[in-house]
Enzyme design. Structure first.
Site, PDB file in Angstrom:
ATOM      1  N   ASP A 307       0.846  -1.192   0.000  1.00  0.00           N
ATOM      2  CA  ASP A 307       0.000   0.000   0.000  1.00  0.00           C
ATOM      3  C   ASP A 307       0.880   1.241   0.000  1.00  0.00           C
ATOM      4  O   ASP A 307       1.868   1.305   0.735  1.00  0.00           O
ATOM      5  CB  ASP A 307      -0.902   0.017   1.237  1.00  0.00           C
ATOM      6  N   PHE A 377     -17.651  12.304   3.753  1.00  0.00           N
ATOM      7  CA  PHE A 377     -17.054  11.510   2.672  1.00  0.00           C
ATOM      8  C   PHE A 377     -17.553  10.072   2.766  1.00  0.00           C
ATOM      9  O   PHE A 377     -17.662   9.502   3.848  1.00  0.00           O
ATOM     10  CB  PHE A 377     -15.526  11.532   2.786  1.00  0.00           C
ATOM     11  N   ALA A 379     -17.212   6.096   0.533  1.00  0.00           N
ATOM     12  CA  ALA A 379     -16.471   5.389  -0.515  1.00  0.00           C
ATOM     13  C   ALA A 379     -17.230   5.424  -1.834  1.00  0.00           C
ATOM     14  O   ALA A 379     -16.625   5.339  -2.911  1.00  0.00           O
ATOM     15  CB  ALA A 379     -16.225   3.950  -0.081  1.00  0.00           C
ATOM     16  N   GLN A 380     -18.563   5.539  -1.757  1.00  0.00           N
ATOM     17  CA  GLN A 380     -19.375   5.556  -2.978  1.00  0.00           C
ATOM     18  C   GLN A 380     -19.305   6.923  -3.672  1.00  0.00           C
ATOM     19  O   GLN A 380     -19.070   7.020  -4.872  1.00  0.00           O
ATOM     20  CB  GLN A 380     -20.843   5.217  -2.659  1.00  0.00           C
ATOM     21  N   ASP A 518      -6.220  -4.398   5.992  1.00  0.00           N
ATOM     22  CA  ASP A 518      -6.853  -4.201   7.296  1.00  0.00           C
ATOM     23  C   ASP A 518      -8.368  -4.109   7.234  1.00  0.00           C
ATOM     24  O   ASP A 518      -9.037  -4.238   8.250  1.00  0.00           O
ATOM     25  CB  ASP A 518      -6.298  -2.943   7.984  1.00  0.00           C
ATOM     26  N   ASP A 522     -10.519  -5.843   2.011  1.00  0.00           N
ATOM     27  CA  ASP A 522      -9.230  -6.489   1.689  1.00  0.00           C
ATOM     28  C   ASP A 522      -9.298  -8.010   1.826  1.00  0.00           C
ATOM     29  O   ASP A 522      -8.381  -8.707   1.390  1.00  0.00           O
ATOM     30  CB  ASP A 522      -8.120  -5.976   2.618  1.00  0.00           C
TER      31      ASP A 522
END
EC number: 7.2.2.6
Length: 682
Positions: A307, A377, A379-380, A518, A522
């Protein structure tokens, strides 16, 4: 933070290991190690022969046979001691974990909500799906997910890190571990495991290694050692009729001594200790491996998925510049950007507020007095902002803002596209600010590449390991940071599906892949990767999908994990080389001594000029036993590891352990022979 390291020969551990070494003399324990089982049988046989000689039932030198028998038993004991010491070090680490696991009672809620009626039940009776309430001062009774509340949690008993962490419902910080302690507030937790299956239980079971299964490489090496042992056993068995036909039959005691010195007892006696010590070293780095197979796979890894944030860069992106769109002044952009960031508690959001203050003296507004609606905020949406006084201000990724503008009937300016590309090429992350459907400009977020990381990647490249940077940034930003950091490749605008596809692509090429993760998103990629290091601060799903857990939750640890895995494989290979090279020198000591009387021409092989046949054989047997003890520190600590190419590493190890394996026995056997002669023992 690493745990306190035990001294290599801790007195209490040495005493306990000596006791365990004696207990392991039973046939059942010896049978698990075929090479040492042959030595055990030889010890038993020569003991019986020496007793028979001492009683007059058999002709021969009883004292010599007894000496050989005694040193053969010492060889078995030393091999047992090496394994017991490695296991003892692991068990000492496990005992420190057992201190965390306390018998306690839990408040089991009848309904999944705070304030519901509760029953007091023993913690070890909680099952998956049960709901419990824990408050300040309580020990969390089970692994689980927080479904209500938020609290400060002391996880030092598990991680060794003294700083408390926040655990709360929702998001990636909802996972809690049994045995940790609530410092403040309260949590309602849904248990995610049954009794005996907790993270702490698995840690203890792994560390104790009671059920440790051999890894594939260990099994392959064991098969090789068994094959060599069978070859030497057959060769030794045929020597008796040859010597008898020559008129001077070699005694069974000498044949047993010859066999024991020729079979690879050094690596045979240390093999288990190397495996146990490898897992113990991993725990010393605060990484819990679910099996030795995972540690071994780490040594074979040739692709690292890393990452960007926190691993390659420092992870605290800071606003560095306001770049207004055509027709917009910089102060207008800064004002809108600051308003959109007032409720943004991320480091990036706070840095935007501070930059606006510094550049234009725009003081932070009182959030409560604004009577505004803040848009968080997600994620979409991939953007956040504020609705205030009929103004709709948003900031977010380029694609997200473009969709937002077009959805509101606007047009995304071409000059802003150029500014976005310019920011990205400089290795910064562009955030676009929009008011209504009007694009105001771009904020440049600069992420700093960690010092020395480029050199580390160069070392990994030398070792044949490919590094791939994973980032959510656009391709231009990702390419700039990848070039600055020196990684071999990158995956930009990464999604969970893209990570999974990339891992499968590399595996289809025959590569072994390692990664960290994490979040719940993932989990599919972690489950697919050959070495999957889950962060302890991550979700339960991530920890269950991985085959290692980093208690420090440090993504950079992946490089150290690979280092430890390679060191374990190198230690095993180096000691195998040393052990087999040893046999050549012992051959020159024993063969002339055993058969020179029958075949005088063999005296030409006595290049060490040993005192007598008896002293030569006894010296070789004594050296064979002592070398195990001298190599125990190397087996437990691992060989010196340097990042080299495979061919360079092979040459280095052949010189050190191959040539060393030839020379050390010549010197050691000669010195022991001189001491036996000077002391009049032969």
């Amino acid at each position: 933070m690493s745990r306190k390291q035990l001294a290599l020969f801790e007195p209490t551990l040495v005493v306990q290991a000596l006791k365990e070494a004696v207990k392991k003399l039973n046939p059942q324990a010896q049978w698990r190690n075929p090479v040492m089982f042959i030595v055990w049988i030889g010890s038993l046989l020569t003991t019986c022969i020496s007793i028979a000689m001492a009683s007059g039932a058999m002709p021969g030198n009883a004292l010599f046979s007894a000496a050989i028998s005694g040193w053969l038993w010492v060889t078995v004991l030393f091999a047992n001691f090496a394994e017991a010491l490695a296991e003892g070090r692991s068990k000492a680490q496990a005992n420190s974990l057992k201190g965390v696991k306390k018998t306690a009672f839990a408040r089991k809620l009848r309904e999944p909500k705070y304030g519901a009626a509760a029953d007091k039940v023993p913690a070890d009776q909680l099952r998956k799906g049960d709901i419990v309430l824990v408050e300040a001062g309580d020990i969390i009774p089970c692994d689980g997910e927080v479904i209500e509340g938020g609290a400060s949690v002391d996880e030092s008993a598990i991680t060794g890190e003294s700083a408390p962490v926040i655990r709360e419902s929702g998001g990636d910080f909802a996972s809690v571990t049994g045995g940790t302690r609530i410092l403040s507030d309260w949590l309602v937790i849904e248990c995610s495991v049954n009794p005996g299956e907790t993270f702490l239980d698995r840690m203890i079971a792994m560390v104790e290694g009671a059920q440790r299964r051999k890894t594939p490489n260990e099994i392959a090496l064991t098969i090789l050692l068994i094959a060599l042992t069978i070859v030497f056993l057959l060769a030794t068995a045929t020597l008796w009729p040859f010597s008898a036909w020559g008129g001077n039959a070699v005694s069974v005691t000498v044949l047993v001594a010859l066999l024991v010195c020729l079979i690879p007892t050094t690596i045979g006696g240390l093999l288990s200790a190397i495996g146990v010590a490898g897992m113990s070293r991993m725990l010393g780095a605060n990484v819990i491996a679910t099996s030795g197979r995972a540690v071994e796979a780490a040594g074979d890894v040739d692709v690292l998925l890393l990452d960007k944030t926190g691993t390659i860069t420092l992870g605290n992106r800071q606003a560095s510049e306001f770049i207004p769109a055509q027709g917009v002044d910089e102060k207008t952009l800064a004002d809108a950007a600051q308003l959109a960031s007032l409720a943004d508690e991320t480091p990036e959001g706070r840095s935007i507020v501070i930059l606006a203050k510094q550049r234009f003296n725009l003081r932070e507004r009182d959030v409560q007095s604004l009577h505004a609606t803040f848009v968080p905020f997600t994620a979409q949406s991939r953007m956040s902002g504020i609705n205030i006084d009929n103004r709709m201000i948003r900031k977010g990724s380029v694609d997200a803002i473009r969709r937002h503008v077009e959805a509101n009937g606007g047009h995304f300016p071409a000059d802003v596209d150029q500014k976005v590309d310019q920011v990205a090429r400089q290795g910064a992350t562009p955030l676009v600010v929009v008011e209504g459907s009007r694009v105001l400009g771009v904020i440049a977020l600069k992420d700093i590449v960690k010092g020395g990381i480029k050199e580390r990647f160069a070392q990994l490249r030398k070792m044949g390991i490919k590094t791939v940077m994973i980032t959510g940034d656009n391709r231009l930003t990702a390419a700039a940071i990848a070039a600055e950091a020196g990684v071999d490749d990158f995956l930009a605008e990464a999604t969970p599906e893209a990570k999974l596809a990339l891992i499968r692509q590399y595996q289809a090429e025959g590569r072994l892949v390692a990664m960290t993760g994490d979040g719940t998103n993932d989990a599919p990629a972690l489950a697919q990767a050959d070495v999957a290091v889950a962060m302890n601060s991550g979700t339960q799903a991530a920890k269950e999908a991985g085959n290692m857990v980093d208690l420090d939750s440090n993504p950079t640890k992946l490089i150290e994990v690979v280092h430890i895995g390679k060191q374990m494989l190198m230690t095993r290979g180096s000691l195998t080389t040393f052990s087999i090279a040893n046999d050549v020198a012992k051959y020159f000591a024993i063969i002339p001594a055993a058969f020179a009387a029958t075949y005088p021409q063999l005296n030409a092989l006595n290049i060490m000029r040993l005192h007598s046949p008896d002293s030569a054989i006894l010296s070789a047997v004594i050296f064979n036993a002592l070398i195990i003890v001298f190599l125990i520190p190397l087996a437990l600590k691992g060989v010196s590891y340097k990042p080299l190419t495979a061919s360079a590493m092979l040459r280095r190890n052949l010189w050190i352990y191959g040539l060393g394996g030839l020379l050390v026995p010549f010197i050691g056997i000669k010195v022991i022979d001189l001491l036996l002669t000077v002391c009049g023992l032969v």
